[in-house]
Design a protein around this motif. Structure first.
Motif: not given
Length: 276
Positions: A5-10, A38-39, A63-64, A83-88
């Motif tokens: 599992x992984x977290x994805x933030x929208x 996470x929306x 993070x999208x 935070x070192x998290x990928x975003x697009x």
């Protein structure tokens, strides 16, 4: 097989539907991996964005986002970098392509695709018509339909009709019952595109058995008898052939794929009408 599992933030300043559709279309391609979604819709103030950023910090992941406001964009991107998290920014590549091709910048309106324009009301009208004409109801005004779907039980007529209505097409669907003639008004219809839906007997039986199980109904019935179902399908095919109605086999098609094929046939029909 165990799943990862992984977290994805929208994060969106509109409804978030675009992000959710893109995210699910991509994540489903990775077998054995599931996204915890996470929306955050309608993010249009710094206070609203701060809530999303707190969650991202608590559960880091991809993070999208689709944010029109430049200040919110910069705040989100800076926090993600820290935070070192990928975003697009999902729409940025599309905007860049269109801007370079059209030679003009976008207007930058949040949720502009959801304005109450004529297209929106057309979809609402189509949905109302489709719901009133589901499963053979109210065939008297069938000439007002854009599309009529015919098929035996469990050939995805209703969900396909709803999908087409969301595209602004008034759609009626008529169930075909073995040895029962279809309404004469269907045979006389000239304006609507009439499409026949079929599937293999095995697929129909499988879906019908699942339906009976969900209802706790008796399975000892012709409804799930393979020979009877095969006869239903054969009779429906003969009906479609006699009337020269296009046929779509839905056995291995998703609702979206079936609807896309129908829309293409509808466009071809309209172009023919214009040419005439």
């Amino acid at each position: 097989m165990s799943r990862n599992f992984f977290h994805i933030h929208l994060v969106s300043d509109s409804t978030g539907e675009t992000l959710l559709t893109v995210a699910r279309a991509v994540t489903v391609q990775y077998e054995g991996i599931s996204a915890i979604e996470h929306i955050y819709p309608l993010v249009r103030t710094k206070a609203q964005l701060e809530k999303a950023l707190d969650d991202i910090e608590s559960a880091p992941g991809i993070v999208l986002y689709t944010l029109v406001d430049q200040d919110l964009n910069e705040q989100l991107e800076e926090t993600c970098r820290n935070l070192g998290v990928p975003f697009l920014s999902v729409l940025s590549p599309v905007h860049s392509l269109l801007q370079s091709y059209l030679g003009t910048a976008a207007t930058g309106r949040s949720g502009a695709q959801h304005v109450l324009n004529a297209e929106y009301f057309k979809r609402i009208e189509a949905m109302n018509f489709t719901l009133l004409h589901d499963d053979g109801h109210l065939p008297d005004d069938i000439e007002q339909a854009d599309i009529i779907l015919l098929g035996v039980s469990r050939t995805s007529k209703t969900p396909t009709s709803i999908y087409l209505a969301n595209r602004g097409l008034k759609t009626a669907n008529i169930p075909l019952i073995l040895n029962v003639p279809i309404p004469e008004k269907i045979l006389q219809a000239r304006r609507p595109l009439i499409v026949g839906l079929v599937a293999t007997p095995e697929r129909i039986v499988q879906i019908r058995q699942n339906r009976l199980l969900s209802l706790n109904a008796d399975e000892d019935t012709d409804y799930v008898d393979r020979d009877t179902v095969a006869e239903e399908i054969s009779e429906s095919r003969r009906l479609f052939a006699r009337n020269n109605w296009p046929i779509i086999d839905v056995t291995r098609r998703s609702i979206e794929e079936t609807a896309a094929a129908i829309i293409e046939k509808y466009r071809e029909r309209r172009m023919q009408d214009v040419a005439i």
